[in-house]
Design a protein around this motif. Structure first.
Motif, PDB file in Angstrom:
ATOM      1  N   ILE A  19       0.842  -1.210   0.000  1.00  0.00           N
ATOM      2  CA  ILE A  19       0.000   0.000   0.000  1.00  0.00           C
ATOM      3  C   ILE A  19       0.872   1.253   0.000  1.00  0.00           C
ATOM      4  CG2 ILE A  19      -1.550   1.335   1.502  1.00  0.00           C
ATOM      5  CD1 ILE A  19      -2.846  -1.478   2.167  1.00  0.00           C
ATOM      6  N   ASP A  20       1.910   1.241   0.830  1.00  0.00           N
ATOM      7  CA  ASP A  20       2.831   2.386   0.852  1.00  0.00           C
ATOM      8  C   ASP A  20       3.500   2.575  -0.506  1.00  0.00           C
ATOM      9  OD1 ASP A  20       2.186   2.804   3.474  1.00  0.00           O
ATOM     10  OD2 ASP A  20       4.101   2.102   4.307  1.00  0.00           O
ATOM     11  N   ARG A  21       3.805   1.463  -1.136  1.00  0.00           N
ATOM     12  CA  ARG A  21       4.512   1.550  -2.417  1.00  0.00           C
ATOM     13  C   ARG A  21       3.587   2.087  -3.513  1.00  0.00           C
ATOM     14  NH1 ARG A  21       8.871   1.065  -5.158  1.00  0.00           N
ATOM     15  NH2 ARG A  21       8.979  -0.118  -7.103  1.00  0.00           N
ATOM     16  N   VAL A  22       2.313   1.706  -3.468  1.00  0.00           N
ATOM     17  CA  VAL A  22       1.357   2.272  -4.426  1.00  0.00           C
ATOM     18  C   VAL A  22       1.331   3.796  -4.282  1.00  0.00           C
ATOM     19  CG1 VAL A  22      -1.120   2.561  -4.895  1.00  0.00           C
ATOM     20  CG2 VAL A  22      -0.139   0.260  -4.741  1.00  0.00           C
ATOM     21  N   LYS A  23       1.299   4.242  -3.053  1.00  0.00           N
ATOM     22  CA  LYS A  23       1.251   5.696  -2.821  1.00  0.00           C
ATOM     23  C   LYS A  23       2.538   6.370  -3.303  1.00  0.00           C
ATOM     24  CE  LYS A  23      -2.173   5.267   0.814  1.00  0.00           C
ATOM     25  NZ  LYS A  23      -2.513   5.172   2.240  1.00  0.00           N
ATOM     26  N   GLN A  24       3.657   5.667  -3.100  1.00  0.00           N
ATOM     27  CA  GLN A  24       4.951   6.210  -3.510  1.00  0.00           C
ATOM     28  C   GLN A  24       5.072   6.272  -5.037  1.00  0.00           C
ATOM     29  OE1 GLN A  24       8.305   3.659  -2.595  1.00  0.00           O
ATOM     30  NE2 GLN A  24       9.588   5.414  -2.002  1.00  0.00           N
ATOM     31  N   LEU A  25       4.502   5.268  -5.699  1.00  0.00           N
ATOM     32  CA  LEU A  25       4.637   5.178  -7.152  1.00  0.00           C
ATOM     33  C   LEU A  25       3.547   5.948  -7.896  1.00  0.00           C
ATOM     34  CD1 LEU A  25       5.483   1.361  -7.586  1.00  0.00           C
ATOM     35  CD2 LEU A  25       7.059   3.293  -7.853  1.00  0.00           C
ATOM     36  N   ALA A  26       2.583   6.464  -7.164  1.00  0.00           N
ATOM     37  CA  ALA A  26       1.387   7.025  -7.802  1.00  0.00           C
ATOM     38  C   ALA A  26       1.714   8.153  -8.792  1.00  0.00           C
ATOM     39  CB  ALA A  26       0.418   7.521  -6.735  1.00  0.00           C
ATOM     40  N   ALA A  27       2.726   8.951  -8.465  1.00  0.00           N
ATOM     41  CA  ALA A  27       3.063  10.076  -9.342  1.00  0.00           C
ATOM     42  C   ALA A  27       3.482   9.602 -10.730  1.00  0.00           C
ATOM     43  CB  ALA A  27       4.175  10.912  -8.707  1.00  0.00           C
ATOM     44  N   GLU A  28       4.132   8.418 -10.776  1.00  0.00           N
ATOM     45  CA  GLU A  28       4.572   7.871 -12.066  1.00  0.00           C
ATOM     46  C   GLU A  28       3.433   7.175 -12.809  1.00  0.00           C
ATOM     47  OE1 GLU A  28       7.839   5.162 -11.378  1.00  0.00           O
ATOM     48  OE2 GLU A  28       8.501   6.399  -9.681  1.00  0.00           O
ATOM     49  N   HIS A  29       2.306   7.012 -12.148  1.00  0.00           N
ATOM     50  CA  HIS A  29       1.187   6.268 -12.742  1.00  0.00           C
ATOM     51  C   HIS A  29      -0.096   7.076 -12.613  1.00  0.00           C
ATOM     52  CE1 HIS A  29       3.458   2.452 -13.084  1.00  0.00           C
ATOM     53  NE2 HIS A  29       4.072   2.893 -11.998  1.00  0.00           N
ATOM     54  N   PRO A  30      -0.188   8.155 -13.383  1.00  0.00           N
ATOM     55  CA  PRO A  30      -1.387   8.991 -13.272  1.00  0.00           C
ATOM     56  C   PRO A  30      -2.678   8.208 -13.538  1.00  0.00           C
ATOM     57  CG  PRO A  30      -0.007   9.618 -15.163  1.00  0.00           C
ATOM     58  CD  PRO A  30       0.800   8.680 -14.339  1.00  0.00           C
ATOM     59  N   ASP A  31      -2.559   7.131 -14.328  1.00  0.00           N
ATOM     60  CA  ASP A  31      -3.741   6.315 -14.628  1.00  0.00           C
ATOM     61  C   ASP A  31      -4.312   5.644 -13.380  1.00  0.00           C
ATOM     62  OD1 ASP A  31      -1.145   5.121 -14.869  1.00  0.00           O
ATOM     63  OD2 ASP A  31      -2.135   3.247 -15.461  1.00  0.00           O
ATOM     64  N   TRP A  32      -3.469   5.466 -12.347  1.00  0.00           N
ATOM     65  CA  TRP A  32      -3.954   4.810 -11.130  1.00  0.00           C
ATOM     66  C   TRP A  32      -5.068   5.608 -10.453  1.00  0.00           C
ATOM     67  CZ3 TRP A  32       1.079   2.748  -8.260  1.00  0.00           C
ATOM     68  CH2 TRP A  32       1.583   1.667  -9.001  1.00  0.00           C
ATOM     69  N   LYS A  33      -5.100   6.903 -10.721  1.00  0.00           N
ATOM     70  CA  LYS A  33      -6.147   7.725 -10.102  1.00  0.00           C
ATOM     71  C   LYS A  33      -7.548   7.255 -10.470  1.00  0.00           C
ATOM     72  CE  LYS A  33      -3.528  12.039  -9.752  1.00  0.00           C
ATOM     73  NZ  LYS A  33      -3.242  13.280 -10.478  1.00  0.00           N
ATOM     74  N   THR A  34      -7.629   6.592 -11.624  1.00  0.00           N
ATOM     75  CA  THR A  34      -8.950   6.135 -12.085  1.00  0.00           C
ATOM     76  C   THR A  34      -8.964   4.635 -12.366  1.00  0.00           C
ATOM     77  OG1 THR A  34      -8.313   6.682 -14.342  1.00  0.00           O
ATOM     78  CG2 THR A  34      -9.505   8.378 -13.112  1.00  0.00           C
ATOM     79  N   GLN A  35      -7.981   3.921 -11.799  1.00  0.00           N
ATOM     80  CA  GLN A  35      -7.873   2.484 -12.089  1.00  0.00           C
ATOM     81  C   GLN A  35      -7.834   1.686 -10.799  1.00  0.00           C
ATOM     82  OE1 GLN A  35      -4.388   1.594 -14.500  1.00  0.00           O
ATOM     83  NE2 GLN A  35      -4.521  -0.579 -13.963  1.00  0.00           N
ATOM     84  N   GLN A  36      -8.746   0.720 -10.701  1.00  0.00           N
ATOM     85  CA  GLN A  36      -8.770  -0.119  -9.495  1.00  0.00           C
ATOM     86  C   GLN A  36      -7.741  -1.232  -9.587  1.00  0.00           C
ATOM     87  OE1 GLN A  36      -9.893   1.079  -7.149  1.00  0.00           O
ATOM     88  NE2 GLN A  36     -11.938   2.001  -7.401  1.00  0.00           N
ATOM     89  N   PRO A  37      -7.173  -1.686  -8.479  1.00  0.00           N
ATOM     90  CA  PRO A  37      -7.495  -1.321  -7.097  1.00  0.00           C
ATOM     91  C   PRO A  37      -6.725  -0.099  -6.595  1.00  0.00           C
ATOM     92  CG  PRO A  37      -5.815  -2.989  -7.063  1.00  0.00           C
ATOM     93  CD  PRO A  37      -6.108  -2.717  -8.524  1.00  0.00           C
ATOM     94  N   PHE A  38      -5.929   0.505  -7.513  1.00  0.00           N
ATOM     95  CA  PHE A  38      -5.019   1.580  -7.087  1.00  0.00           C
ATOM     96  C   PHE A  38      -5.784   2.815  -6.607  1.00  0.00           C
ATOM     97  CE2 PHE A  38      -3.149  -1.053 -10.422  1.00  0.00           C
ATOM     98  CZ  PHE A  38      -2.160  -1.665  -9.670  1.00  0.00           C
ATOM     99  N   GLN A  39      -6.831   3.144  -7.359  1.00  0.00           N
ATOM    100  CA  GLN A  39      -7.647   4.295  -6.967  1.00  0.00           C
ATOM    101  C   GLN A  39      -8.164   4.114  -5.534  1.00  0.00           C
ATOM    102  OE1 GLN A  39     -10.960   4.993  -9.592  1.00  0.00           O
ATOM    103  NE2 GLN A  39     -11.743   6.710  -8.378  1.00  0.00           N
ATOM    104  N   ALA A  40      -8.613   2.904  -5.236  1.00  0.00           N
ATOM    105  CA  ALA A  40      -9.142   2.628  -3.895  1.00  0.00           C
ATOM    106  C   ALA A  40      -8.074   2.827  -2.827  1.00  0.00           C
ATOM    107  CB  ALA A  40      -9.690   1.203  -3.845  1.00  0.00           C
ATOM    108  N   VAL A  41      -6.858   2.323  -3.111  1.00  0.00           N
ATOM    109  CA  VAL A  41      -5.765   2.485  -2.145  1.00  0.00           C
ATOM    110  C   VAL A  41      -5.459   3.966  -1.969  1.00  0.00           C
ATOM    111  CG1 VAL A  41      -3.296   2.078  -1.734  1.00  0.00           C
ATOM    112  CG2 VAL A  41      -4.730   0.214  -2.595  1.00  0.00           C
ATOM    113  N   LEU A  42      -5.380   4.688  -3.082  1.00  0.00           N
ATOM    114  CA  LEU A  42      -4.998   6.107  -3.023  1.00  0.00           C
ATOM    115  C   LEU A  42      -6.062   6.952  -2.323  1.00  0.00           C
ATOM    116  CD1 LEU A  42      -3.473   6.472  -6.607  1.00  0.00           C
ATOM    117  CD2 LEU A  42      -2.249   6.280  -4.425  1.00  0.00           C
ATOM    118  N   GLU A  43      -7.329   6.533  -2.480  1.00  0.00           N
ATOM    119  CA  GLU A  43      -8.425   7.310  -1.890  1.00  0.00           C
ATOM    120  C   GLU A  43      -8.948   6.704  -0.590  1.00  0.00           C
ATOM    121  OE1 GLU A  43     -11.402   7.545  -4.914  1.00  0.00           O
ATOM    122  OE2 GLU A  43     -10.160   8.760  -6.270  1.00  0.00           O
TER     123      GLU A  43
END
Lengths: 350, 350
Positions: free
Chosen positions: B101-125
């Motif tokens: 989970i921490d790593r998803v948050k750390q990598l999020a900037a490199e993966h703008p698509d995660w903002k609207t892609q599950q399960p990443f969006q859920a982790v980020l939000e």
């Protein structure tokens, strides 16, 4: 046994059923007295003085010297050894394959259908063209029929019994006596210097585990090899591991660094092999930071063992020989570097 | 952090993202002076006298006594330990999952698509219903995005950096400080009696290998765990192991005896775990010939650690508790058997 086959190539692993090299049925022994052994000083008494021996000793001296810039922590002293053709002989064909063939013959009575079913019919009738035409699928069927369908403990017992009754066609010794005395000394020398010694072989891991501890002092958990899948069976309260007829992992070529990572979890600092199947292990070892040692065994002794390299079906050493020369890796010239081949040839037993 | 999820079941492994147990944010420490430790005699000074401690010591005395009919050869002294909830804590959720989970948050900037892609969006939000609805595939995507696509050496570095900066929400220590002092003593005691100690865990093998040597004195090659596939990459002459986004092996439940056979090659004589995920390892160990020891850790200490068993999403111990009672296996009652939980709570540091 007069079979002579072309190699099977399966999943990147060259397996030769019967070598065409011609068996030199000549139990020539080295009668050197191995004088150094009695001096109690030389860690490698069965090795002649020369480049290979010096390079090994210089490496070990350097990486174990805390004052050296090339000092290697004990936890990182990982040494990996190929088995077939590197710790024991592999001619006239891989001994595990002889096991499979012997087991087909042993099991034949329980499988009357094998009389008319390939590749078993071919093995039973020594019918080479038929065996050849069974191809990769034939080899796979052979392995599965002889290595799967039983429990892990049953397989262990079967291999042990086979080995104790086995008889090498040239040396008239059980196959596990055809281990290299100089390599035993090298393993002991490395362990005395706090290296952890591993086998990393294309051979079957469970086949090796039955005998390598006694032969080399290497425990079962330090053996990396090819494997078939297994499953847990509760077995009415007496749980066992069942061997399944499906390939799990092939520990050869690119598989060797993968196996090293999977089972050992560290990049070796010392790697030893004898064929192109070991090349990726050598490359992976060499690419680590700090001092590393890559050691190829070149089979150059047609009298005391066998001489083969670039054209051999078994233990082909071609690209590896070129890369060793190019990169300055150490190459053992068996004929000139080793005073003796097998422990049973020692005139002063260790 | 106020997430609360139902468990994901993936390939037989229960993974809980966020526990609903309620975190007792209470760093209660045991202030026992652990008197025995200073006497230098007791091999298990952080253990209260009682059934569990006596059973362990009696077992070790017996199997190491050459005159005993239950003597076990050194080569067969294989001890296997589960990790999560057995050597370190696993609440409020598996620490490897917190890493993901921490790593998803750390990598999020490199993966703008995660903002609207599950399960990443859920982790980020921190959007629990959405994370839940991503199901098994979501968890798999989470693991692959955070554990694969890099080299083995990069992953090792990333885990080490994460761990050194980590902070447990209750104890305010890096996660690798939440290891059990009594279990450290048990590992040391067994090794002093020539046992070879292995981790056999559902956790990721390469995640564990980065820190278990320092924590437990267990080298990387004695760690058995779940894994993703890897591949050898020649990488223009600088070979590396690349981590692939595909499950290789799940070392849980029936997978544990399979993993033990695959990596260790011997049936243990001593097995230690804390959940139903360890039951098959216990059964497999118990079924070997000769004397065996099966040890369950029961989390009974709601004040100093956590209390959970039959109904827990993490570390569920239900069938195992029944079978331990039925078969007479030893069960550690954490609250009553342990004087102290973590090394940082020792008043007289070891």
């Amino acid at each position: 046994m007069k079979l002579c086959l072309k190699p099977f190539i399966y999943a990147g692993m060259v397996l030769v059923l019967f070598s065409c090299n011609g068996i030199v049925d000549n139990s020539t022994v080295d009668n050197s007295t191995v004088d150094d052994r009695t001096m109690g000083q030389d860690p490698l008494p069965s090795w002649n003085e020369g480049k290979a021996k010096s390079a090994i000793i210089n490496f070990v001296d350097e990486v174990t010297d805390p004052k050296s810039s090339n000092f290697v922590e004990v936890a990182d002293r990982i040494a990996t050894f190929d088995n077939d053709g590197n710790l024991w002989s592999e001619q006239p064909m891989y001994y595990q394959l002889i096991f499979a063939i012997d087991r087909v013959k042993q099991l034949a009575a329980e499988h009357p259908d094998w009389k008319t079913q390939q590749p078993f019919q071919a093995v039973l009738e020594n019918d080479i063209p038929a065996l050849l035409s069974s191809g990769h699928k034939g080899l796979l069927d052979l392995v599965m029929a002889t290595h799967a369908g039983i429990t892990a403990e049953e397989f262990d017992k079967i291999v042990k019994e086979w080995l104790s009754g086995s008889n090498h066609p040239r040396f008239h010794q059980p196959f596990n006596k055809l281990i290299y005395q100089p390599m035993l000394e090298l393993l002991t020398y490395l362990r005395a210097n706090d290296f952890k010694t591993f086998i990393v072989s294309g051979g079957g891991v469970d086949f090796m585990r039955t005998w390598v501890t006694e032969a080399y002092g290497i425990p079962p958990d330090q053996v990396v090899g090819s494997s078939i899948k297994t499953a847990f069976d509760y077995n009415d309260g007496n749980p066992v591991i069942r061997r399944l007829p499906e390939i799990d992992f092939i520990d050869d070529k690119e598989g060797k660094p993968v196996g090293i990572h999977k089972f050992i979890g560290k990049r070796p600092v010392f790697a030893s092999g004898n064929s192109d199947g070991d090349l990726q292990m050598m490359q992976y070892t060499a690419a680590g930071s700090g001092k590393r040692f890559m050691l190829y065994l070149h089979h150059t002794d047609s009298v005391r063992e066998w001489a083969y390299d670039r054209e051999s079906y078994i233990g082909k050493l071609d690209k590896g020989l070129d890369e060793a020369a190019e990169k300055g890796w150490t190459v053992i010239d068996m004929k000139n570097d080793w005073k003796v081949i097998y422990p049973f040839q020692l005139t002063v037993p260790n």
